[in-house]
Design a protein around this motif. Structure first.
Motif, PDB file in Angstrom:
ATOM      1  N   ASP A 233      31.551  20.983  31.544  1.00 40.09           N
ATOM      2  CA  ASP A 233      32.948  21.196  31.136  1.00 40.09           C
ATOM      3  C   ASP A 233      33.269  20.417  29.857  1.00 40.09           C
ATOM      4  N   LEU A 234      32.755  19.196  29.746  1.00 40.10           N
ATOM      5  CA  LEU A 234      33.007  18.390  28.552  1.00 40.10           C
ATOM      6  C   LEU A 234      32.330  18.994  27.326  1.00 40.10           C
ATOM      7  N   VAL A 235      31.160  19.611  27.526  1.00 42.39           N
ATOM      8  CA  VAL A 235      30.518  20.333  26.418  1.00 42.39           C
ATOM      9  C   VAL A 235      31.409  21.498  25.989  1.00 42.39           C
ATOM     10  N   ARG A 236      31.952  22.226  26.962  1.00 48.41           N
ATOM     11  CA  ARG A 236      32.852  23.352  26.641  1.00 48.41           C
ATOM     12  C   ARG A 236      34.070  22.888  25.849  1.00 48.41           C
ATOM     13  N   LEU A 237      34.531  21.663  26.127  1.00 46.55           N
ATOM     14  CA  LEU A 237      35.687  21.109  25.416  1.00 46.55           C
ATOM     15  C   LEU A 237      35.302  20.535  24.053  1.00 46.55           C
ATOM     16  N   ARG A 238      34.002  20.666  23.689  1.00 50.22           N
ATOM     17  CA  ARG A 238      33.477  20.225  22.388  1.00 50.22           C
ATOM     18  C   ARG A 238      33.553  18.705  22.214  1.00 50.22           C
ATOM     19  N   LEU A 239      33.406  17.975  23.325  1.00 53.08           N
ATOM     20  CA  LEU A 239      33.349  16.526  23.224  1.00 53.08           C
ATOM     21  C   LEU A 239      31.954  16.041  22.836  1.00 53.08           C
ATOM     22  N   GLY A 240      30.996  16.949  22.851  1.00 51.65           N
ATOM     23  CA  GLY A 240      29.649  16.580  22.457  1.00 51.65           C
ATOM     24  C   GLY A 240      28.638  17.578  22.986  1.00 51.65           C
ATOM     25  N   VAL A 241      27.361  17.257  22.801  1.00 52.79           N
ATOM     26  CA  VAL A 241      26.270  18.042  23.366  1.00 52.79           C
ATOM     27  C   VAL A 241      25.685  17.246  24.527  1.00 52.79           C
ATOM     28  N   ALA A 242      24.883  17.911  25.381  1.00 47.69           N
ATOM     29  CA  ALA A 242      24.391  17.228  26.575  1.00 47.69           C
ATOM     30  C   ALA A 242      22.986  17.693  26.925  1.00 47.69           C
ATOM     31  N   PHE A 243      22.187  16.771  27.425  1.00 53.54           N
ATOM     32  CA  PHE A 243      20.874  17.103  27.976  1.00 53.54           C
ATOM     33  C   PHE A 243      21.037  17.435  29.456  1.00 53.54           C
ATOM     34  N   VAL A 244      20.583  18.619  29.842  1.00 52.49           N
ATOM     35  CA  VAL A 244      20.753  19.091  31.220  1.00 52.49           C
ATOM     36  C   VAL A 244      19.465  19.772  31.674  1.00 52.49           C
TER      37      VAL A 244
END
Length: 302
Positions: A233-244
């Motif tokens: 969800d935070l990636v969708r909000l453009r707060l950053g990128v994430a390793f998943v």
């Protein structure tokens, strides 16, 4: 020394609260306090340091904790053996799980176990802020018999049954400057704002090791979160990128997932047990069923 007082001690030790221990045991708080006082008198030592804010184990309490776990486990195993002889398997399955990263193989094993042993209680425990490290510690102190953990190889004092292997990918929004690429190198993304799992979590450990292998000592971590759905969800909000985990990509159509081209982070999901502690009949039956379920394909751990 009465078994009930050991049960009360363990409840207070795990809850770090007389009030929560009383709620868990479904007794009055005064009964919990009395049981602890009597036990302390019998042992000649103070077991808890009590303040208005919290309850902590003393040195004597910490020494008693693993012994209390072993005593209750032995009592429970004895009850299970006797009951099983007359009525079928009973008792409690104490299993650590991993939120959304628990593989389908484990979920299927839980369903099969319930169908075969309907009288067994299932106590499923999610990790705290330490992730798999929390589960490993609980295995060592005996509060868990089995746990689903994320590891990168052997762990001292722990026996593992590997269930699946997955790799880590980089999640970003479709309009991110990297979104049109098939893959990236870790050295190319160090200046990105990262949303990461906390230290100690399996995915984070895999990523940390990959960056070290790539010769990168620091990266820009702006948010730490221990819940995978919130991270997305935070990636969708453009707060950053994430390793998943790569397996998440097949379930998430509104984000882009980029493979890491070199020094690719990978991890294993396994069912873990403590080497120095024999399993009770309930845990042994669950491992038998989990071993009979078809393995997850590589890259499909959830």
């Amino acid at each position: 020394m009465e078994i009930r007082r050991i049960e009360v001690f363990l409840a207070v030790a795990e809850e770090r609260s007389f009030t929560r221990a009383a709620e868990r045991l479904r007794v009055a708080q005064s009964a919990v306090s009395t049981a602890v006082r009597v036990l302390e008198r019998e042992l000649g030592a103070t077991l808890f340091a009590r303040t208005t804010q919290r309850v902590e184990l003393t040195e004597a309490g910490r020494a008693l904790l693993p012994e209390a776990v072993r005593i209750l486990a032995a009592v429970e195993a004895a009850r299970e053996v006797v009951t099983q002889a007359g009525q079928g398997l009973r008792g409690r399955l104490r299993l650590g799980i991993l939120y959304g990263l628990t593989p389908g193989r484990v979920r299927e094993a839980l369903a099969a176990f319930r169908a075969e042993f309907p009288l067994v209680e299932m106590w499923l425990t999610a990790p705290g802020t330490g992730g798999s490290l929390d589960h490993l510690e609980r295995l060592r102190d005996g509060s868990l018999e089995l746990a689903v953990v994320i590891t990168h190889g052997s762990v001292p004092g722990i026996r593992r049954q590997v269930l699946a292997t997955d790799e880590v990918v980089l999640a970003c929004t479709p309009d991110h400057p990297l979104a049109g690429r098939d893959g990236v190198d870790l050295t190319e993304v160090v200046e990105e704002p990262f949303i990461e799992f906390p230290p100690g979590w399996g995915v984070r450990n895999a990523v940390d090791q990959a960056f070290v292998s790539a010769g990168v000592q620091q990266r820009r971590i702006t948010v730490q979160m221990n819940d995978l759905s919130t991270i997305l969800d935070l990636v969708r909000l453009r707060l950053g990128v994430a390793f998943v985990p790569r397996s998440i990509a097949d379930q998430t159509a509104d984000l882009r997932f980029l493979r890491i081209r070199t020094n690719r982070p990978t991890y294993q999901i396994a069912i873990a047990t403590a080497v120095d502690r024999p399993l009770g009949p309930v845990a042994r039956q669950f491992l038998r069923i989990a071993g009979a379920v078809s393995p997850d394909a590589p890259g499909r751990a959830r």
